[in-house]
Motif scaffolding. Structure first.
Motif, short mmCIF file in Angstrom:
data_model
loop_
_atom_site.label_atom_id
_atom_site.label_comp_id
_atom_site.label_asym_id
_atom_site.label_seq_id
_atom_site.Cartn_x
_atom_site.Cartn_y
_atom_site.Cartn_z
N LYS A 1 0.55 -1.24 0.23
CA LYS A 1 0.23 0.00 0.49
C LYS A 1 0.78 0.65 0.28
CE LYS A 1 -3.17 -3.12 2.64
NZ LYS A 1 -3.31 -3.62 2.86
N LEU B 1 0.83 5.86 -0.26
CA LEU B 1 -0.27 6.91 0.65
C LEU B 1 0.42 8.14 -0.14
CD1 LEU B 1 -1.60 8.63 2.77
CD2 LEU B 1 -3.12 8.22 1.68
N CYS C 1 -2.78 1.92 -4.35
CA CYS C 1 -2.65 2.95 -4.21
C CYS C 1 -3.91 4.55 -3.35
CB CYS C 1 -2.18 4.12 -4.96
SG CYS C 1 -0.88 3.17 -5.93
N ILE D 1 -1.47 8.86 7.04
CA ILE D 1 -0.23 7.60 6.91
C ILE D 1 -1.49 6.48 7.15
CG2 ILE D 1 1.65 7.08 6.90
CD1 ILE D 1 2.71 9.71 6.36
N TYR E 1 -4.53 4.12 6.77
CA TYR E 1 -3.98 3.10 5.68
C TYR E 1 -3.33 1.54 5.29
CZ TYR E 1 -7.87 6.65 4.72
OH TYR E 1 -8.63 7.95 4.35
N ALA F 1 -0.37 1.85 5.30
CA ALA F 1 0.76 2.15 4.28
C ALA F 1 1.43 1.46 4.19
CB ALA F 1 0.85 4.22 3.98
N VAL G 1 5.77 5.82 1.83
CA VAL G 1 4.59 7.03 1.96
C VAL G 1 6.06 7.39 0.85
CG1 VAL G 1 4.43 9.62 2.17
CG2 VAL G 1 4.24 7.26 4.16
N PRO H 1 5.17 2.69 8.60
CA PRO H 1 5.90 2.74 6.98
C PRO H 1 7.01 3.60 6.89
CG PRO H 1 4.89 5.38 7.85
CD PRO H 1 4.59 4.17 8.91
#
Length: 326
Positions: A3, A5, A36, A138, A141, A143, A146, A177
């Motif tokens: 994922k 973000l 995304c 962030i 989700y 993520a 990033v 992340p």
């Protein structure tokens, strides 16, 4: 699927600096198969412009049109609006309870913008707590990555510190992340300075062929070239900087020789740039012309609905680990 973000403040129509600095990379990540989420950061916009909210709605629509025109696909990526997903505010509140003020005061952006913008724009909780809201954006989700430039690494590190602190206090709950470093090409404005709306030296993605030519015609070239046949130096010419992005290696070799020998005039160089940039912009113009405000609103609302579903699964996990699921 891993994922990704990222988000942008709604400043209206995007320019080439926004495209090469972030948007082109977003399109690449989407097309590489990452899951995304890209969002309109309208709450972030009012951390420094709380007295200028009248343009946020239209700016958000114009920016989203540029996203889609540039290649972001609502069927592949979730495009949404921060303020339409209320879980951002909920998680911001909970993360704020565990984030030391000292971490926020040491944030490079906090110090820099406080000096640049002054007390009237920065002396409020929302500005100080910007990194906490960013962390909520962030981790809502899950993520994995990033996309950031090297200058943005300190900002992401605050998010990572908040995540580690939360997980230490409440158990493994939030995904920490990682940075996905992006390399943006050097892009100057039409006057040789950094491209910026504040300098009025930008080229929008939504330029018409006519407005594009007007900007190219007025671009600064080598000041030593007084007459057409004078030899010039492409390395100090704004037009040649644009050729590096939009023209082929053969074109650039032709320009290099023509400029340094005086056999190619600046206007001929600019006409060639117009041809190359028009070819780049035309697909975007066509896609953008098909988008109406209602279409974009539907995309953003549907994306926000999908984003809220994912965000709520994370919030249920957060509430459970914090013993708030009463």
């Amino acid at each position: 699927m891993q994922k990704v973000l990222s988000g942008m403040r709604p400043t209206g129509r995007l320019h080439l600096g926004n495209y090469f600095g972030a948007l082109a990379n977003w399109v690449d990540l989407q097309n590489q198969g990452y899951h995304c989420h890209f969002f309109v950061a309208d709450w972030h916009a009012i951390t420094t412009k709380h007295d200028e909210t009248g343009t946020i709605r239209q700016n958000s629509l114009e920016m989203a049109k540029d996203w889609i025109a540039a290649g972001l696909d609502p069927q592949k990526s979730v495009l949404f609006v921060q303020s339409l997903v209320k879980q951002h505010a909920e998680l911001f509140t909970l993360l704020a309870m565990i984030t030391p003020v000292g971490w926020l005061e040491r944030c490079p952006t906090y110090k820099e913008q406080k000096e640049q913008l002054g007390e009237s724009k920065t002396a409020h909780l929302g500005f100080l707590g910007y990194p906490v809201l960013q962390a909520a954006d962030i981790v809502l989700y899950d993520a994995d990555f990033v996309p950031v430039g090297e200058d943005q690494l300190p900002h992401l590190e605050i998010t990572r510190e908040i995540v580690r602190r939360f997980n230490f206090m409440y158990g493994e709950t939030l995904v920490e992340p990682q940075a996905k470093l992006t390399q943006a090409p050097k892009l100057t404005g039409t006057d040789g300075r950094k491209m910026s709306k504040s300098y009025d030296n930008f080229v929008e993605l939504a330029e018409t062929s006519e407005s594009l030519w007007q900007k190219i015609r007025n671009m600064i070239t080598d000041p030593a070239r007084v007459r057409r046949n004078d030899p010039g130096n492409p390395t100090i010419c704004s037009v040649y900087d644009f050729h590096k992005l939009f023209s082929s290696a053969d074109d650039r070799a032709l320009i290099q020789t023509g400029c340094t020998t005086g056999s190619m005039g600046c206007m001929d160089c600019k006409k060639l740039l117009r041809e190359r940039m028009d070819a780049f912009f035309e697909p975007m113009r066509e896609r953008r012309a098909q988008l109406h405000d209602d279409d974009v609103l539907h995309i953003l609302h549907e994306g926000s609905r999908r984003a809220a579903e994912h965000a709520e699964t994370v919030m249920r996990r957060v509430r459970h680990h914090m013993n708030l699921d009463i």
